[in-house]
Write an enzyme that holds these catalytic residues in place. Structure first.
Site, mmCIF file in Angstrom:
data_model
loop_
_atom_site.group_PDB
_atom_site.id
_atom_site.type_symbol
_atom_site.label_atom_id
_atom_site.label_comp_id
_atom_site.label_asym_id
_atom_site.label_seq_id
_atom_site.Cartn_x
_atom_site.Cartn_y
_atom_site.Cartn_z
ATOM 1 N N LYS A 220 11.156 -1.074 13.161
ATOM 2 C CA LYS A 220 11.513 -1.868 14.343
ATOM 3 C C LYS A 220 11.212 -3.346 14.128
ATOM 4 O O LYS A 220 11.422 -4.158 15.015
ATOM 5 C CB LYS A 220 10.721 -1.375 15.567
ATOM 6 C CG LYS A 220 10.925 0.082 15.911
ATOM 7 C CD LYS A 220 10.012 0.464 17.088
ATOM 8 C CE LYS A 220 10.104 1.941 17.396
ATOM 9 N NZ LYS A 220 9.062 2.367 18.338
ATOM 10 N N HIS B 12 -3.668 -2.354 -9.663
ATOM 11 C CA HIS B 12 -3.769 -0.949 -9.262
ATOM 12 C C HIS B 12 -5.177 -0.478 -9.666
ATOM 13 O O HIS B 12 -5.355 0.284 -10.604
ATOM 14 C CB HIS B 12 -2.684 -0.141 -9.973
ATOM 15 C CG HIS B 12 -2.395 1.205 -9.367
ATOM 16 N ND1 HIS B 12 -3.255 1.846 -8.502
ATOM 17 C CD2 HIS B 12 -1.332 2.029 -9.533
ATOM 18 C CE1 HIS B 12 -2.718 3.010 -8.166
ATOM 19 N NE2 HIS B 12 -1.555 3.139 -8.767
ATOM 20 N N ARG C 18 -0.409 0.893 -0.205
ATOM 21 C CA ARG C 18 0.489 0.555 -1.327
ATOM 22 C C ARG C 18 1.667 -0.201 -0.740
ATOM 23 O O ARG C 18 2.241 0.219 0.270
ATOM 24 C CB ARG C 18 0.981 1.812 -2.036
ATOM 25 C CG ARG C 18 2.139 1.500 -2.978
ATOM 26 C CD ARG C 18 2.536 2.664 -3.835
ATOM 27 N NE ARG C 18 1.528 2.943 -4.837
ATOM 28 C CZ ARG C 18 1.685 3.835 -5.828
ATOM 29 N NH1 ARG C 18 2.800 4.533 -5.907
ATOM 30 N NH2 ARG C 18 0.742 4.039 -6.714
ATOM 31 N N ARG D 278 1.210 10.915 -7.123
ATOM 32 C CA ARG D 278 -0.175 11.110 -7.530
ATOM 33 C C ARG D 278 -1.189 10.308 -6.720
ATOM 34 O O ARG D 278 -2.226 10.836 -6.310
ATOM 35 C CB ARG D 278 -0.359 10.762 -9.021
ATOM 36 C CG ARG D 278 0.114 11.840 -9.944
ATOM 37 C CD ARG D 278 0.704 11.254 -11.200
ATOM 38 N NE ARG D 278 1.973 10.646 -10.890
ATOM 39 C CZ ARG D 278 3.149 11.297 -10.932
ATOM 40 N NH1 ARG D 278 3.200 12.525 -11.331
ATOM 41 N NH2 ARG D 278 4.270 10.690 -10.593
ATOM 42 N N THR D 279 -0.904 9.039 -6.540
ATOM 43 C CA THR D 279 -1.915 8.193 -5.897
ATOM 44 C C THR D 279 -2.180 8.682 -4.474
ATOM 45 O O THR D 279 -3.332 8.866 -4.071
ATOM 46 C CB THR D 279 -1.478 6.715 -5.913
ATOM 47 O OG1 THR D 279 -1.207 6.361 -7.265
ATOM 48 C CG2 THR D 279 -2.557 5.811 -5.359
HETATM 49 C C1 NCD Z 1 2.164 3.906 -11.251
HETATM 50 C C2 NCD Z 1 2.357 2.898 -10.143
HETATM 51 O O1 NCD Z 1 2.724 3.238 -9.018
HETATM 52 O O2 NCD Z 1 2.103 1.734 -10.452
HETATM 53 N N1 NCD Z 1 2.048 5.215 -10.799
HETATM 54 C C3 NCD Z 1 0.840 5.684 -10.341
HETATM 55 O O3 NCD Z 1 0.249 5.147 -9.434
HETATM 56 N N2 NCD Z 1 0.315 6.749 -10.960
HETATM 57 C C4 NCD Z 1 3.084 3.768 -12.382
HETATM 58 C C5 NCD Z 1 4.565 3.684 -12.166
HETATM 59 O O4 NCD Z 1 5.064 3.822 -11.044
HETATM 60 O O5 NCD Z 1 5.251 3.503 -13.159
#
Ligand code: NCD
Length: 310
Positions: free
Chosen positions: A86, A135, A107, A57-58
């Protein structure tokens, strides 16, 4: 209120007024996010999406948001296909994204990685999750979902359930909900309690706050139930994970105790914690919540790039 060229590392970087203004702008983005209206306000911009951890999703909603604004996207979803393999360090990878694009979404499994990235980048850095840390963009879409469904954030009783220790979404969200004056109940196994620092920060806003392991009792007067996955990848040992997985399961039986207008949210992915029979009930908001990632990220990108809708 100045958003242009800002890093977004933690939800704590924003004031209440700034969050409110992002959420109102996100509301205007909804028809654009659905493709019912078109805009090319970011046609001269390139966004990097650097995902050192899995994401559905993100990453996709950031990319969709950028495309819906007329912008371009470069990046990777799997670091093993990059020079990280590498042995390249994070700082150098960030320097490259800085050279090739106008903003960087990152991320990373390590807490603090996004803040570090921002130190090596001229272009703004948006934290898409740093380990068990923060987040912030998920938090904005969570707030947007509560605001659109309940008309306001303050005064709602929000129950956060699941892995409150390692879940970064709840760390950002608990803070923001306290900032807005929601009532909070934290439900988790003893070993996965909300970190003390987060509880302390929430208390500083003077909100009503409870800690419990008992979901049946907590659900009774909840307006919002925010469910999270047990974060398997962050457990130092697999046995500990096996002991707690499946502790909480939201099913139709449990929902007999809930208010009629309870909304159930989840950042997703859900594994076992919400039974699929719940999807068909009016309580289930998690897929709509996931869609909300697009207008919210559109609003944020647009503000950071200094663009406005005509
Ligand atoms: C979450 C995350 O990556 O922290 N997912 C997200 O970004 N929608 C939640 C999770 O991974 O449990």
């Amino acid at each position: 209120m100045e958003f242009q060229h800002r890093d977004v590392i933690s939800i704590k970087d924003f004031s209440k007024a700034e969050i409110t203004s992002i959420l109102s702008y996100a509301q205007k983005m909804v028809p654009y996010a659905k493709g019912k209206k078109n805009t090319i306000i970011l046609s001269d911009k390139i966004l990097s999406t650097l995902f050192f951890e899995p994401s559905t999703r993100t990453r996709l909603s950031f990319e969709s948001a950028m495309h819906r604004l007329g912008g371009q996207v470069i990046g990777f979803a799997d670091p093993s296909a990059t020079s990280q393999k590498k042995g390249e360090c994070l700082a150098d990878t960030i320097r490259m994204a800085d050279a090739y694009s106008d903003a960087i979404v990152v991320r990373h499994p390590q807490e603090g990685a996004a803040r570090l990235a921002a130190e090596f980048s001229e272009a703004p850095v948006l934290n898409a999750g740093d380990g068990a840390g923060q987040h912030p963009t998920q938090c904005l879409l969570d707030l947007f979902t509560i605001k659109t469904e309940k008309n306001k954030i303050e005064g709602n009783h929000v129950v956060l359930v699941g892995d409150l220790k390692y879940g970064r979404t709840v760390h950002s969200l608990a803070y923001a909900l306290a900032l807005f004056g929601a009532e909070l109940t934290f439900v988790s196994p003893e070993s996965l309690r909300m970190p003390k620092e987060v509880i302390q920060e929430c208390k500083e806003f003077g909100v009503n706050l409870n800690n419990t392991s008992n979901l049946e009792r907590a659900i009774k007067d909840a307006d919002v139930l925010y469910v999270t996955r047990i974060q398997r990848e962050r457990f130092p040992d697999a046995e500990e994970y096996n002991r707690v997985v499946g502790t909480y399961k939201i099913d139709l039986e449990l929902l007999k105790h809930a208010k009629e207008n309870l909304i159930i949210m989840h950042p997703l992915p859900r594994i076992v914690e919400i039974d699929s029979s719940v999807d068909l009930t009016p309580h289930a908001l998690y897929f709509k919540q996931a869609f909300n990632g697009v207008p919210v990220r559109m609003a944020l990108l647009s503000l950071i790039f200094g663009g406005t809708l005509i």
